[in-house]
Design a protein around this motif. Structure first.
Motif, PDB file in Angstrom:
ATOM      1  N   THR A  40       0.312  -1.601  -0.129  1.00 29.58           N
ATOM      2  CA  THR A  40       0.346  -0.102  -0.041  1.00 29.58           C
ATOM      3  C   THR A  40       0.415   1.513  -0.175  1.00 29.58           C
ATOM      4  O   THR A  40       0.048   2.093  -0.117  1.00 29.58           O
ATOM      5  CB  THR A  40      -0.956  -0.016   1.412  1.00 29.58           C
ATOM      6  OG1 THR A  40      -0.184   0.244   2.616  1.00 29.58           O
ATOM      7  CG2 THR A  40      -1.699  -1.237   0.933  1.00 29.58           C
ATOM      8  N   GLY A  90      -5.634   1.029   0.699  1.00 32.03           N
ATOM      9  CA  GLY A  90      -5.636  -0.577   1.080  1.00 32.03           C
ATOM     10  C   GLY A  90      -5.871  -0.791  -0.360  1.00 32.03           C
ATOM     11  O   GLY A  90      -6.251  -2.311  -0.996  1.00 32.03           O
ATOM     12  N   SER A  93      -2.546  -1.185  -5.111  1.00 26.32           N
ATOM     13  CA  SER A  93      -1.347  -1.818  -4.526  1.00 26.32           C
ATOM     14  C   SER A  93      -0.692   0.030  -4.749  1.00 26.32           C
ATOM     15  O   SER A  93      -0.988   0.988  -5.983  1.00 26.32           O
ATOM     16  CB  SER A  93      -0.603  -2.651  -5.048  1.00 26.32           C
ATOM     17  OG  SER A  93      -0.254  -2.523  -6.295  1.00 26.32           O
TER      18      SER A  93
END
Length: 130
Positions: A40, A90, A93
């Motif tokens: 993330t 989240g 990516s």
């Protein structure tokens, strides 16, 4: 490997113009150490780029509602390197956010180029010298 693929890897100048964007240079961008294990958050370094790409790319990435933070810096004025940091909420990516930002910026540039060429063909402009 086909001869066409061989040409793409060897000499991008021999590839037709509409296929040149498919040529990928692995030395152009890299992920810097310190990326989050879940993907993330990550920092990337893009070589041979400056504020021109950095600010436009940061803007396009920040327009994505899945992106929490995006910032860029030029580590040193004498080095042609651009560092960009991306943090997401989240659902995607940081790498996906970067790809989407690059795609969106490319599409925007295509639209501007098309509109510019269209106006040039119309010829409805004047050249006023000061």
């Amino acid at each position: 490997m086909s001869a066409e693929e061989d040409i793409k890897m060897e000499d991008p100048q021999q590839v037709p113009q509409d296929e040149q964007e498919m040529v990928y240079n692995p030395d152009k961008i890299k992920i810097l150490p310190g990326a989050a294990e879940d993907g993330t958050a990550a920092s990337f370094q893009i070589v041979d780029e400056d504020h021109t790409l950095g600010n436009a790319l940061r803007y396009m990435i920040m327009k994505n509602p899945e992106v929490e933070f995006c910032g860029y810096s030029i580590p040193h004025p004498s080095e042609n390197k651009l560092n960009i940091r991306i943090q997401t909420y989240g659902s995607i990516s940081a790498v996906e956010a970067l790809h989407q930002g690059l795609d969106n910026l490319s599409e925007l540039c295509d639209v501007v180029e098309d509109k510019f060429a269209e106006k040039l063909k119309e010829g409805d402009f004047t050249n006023e010298d000061p």
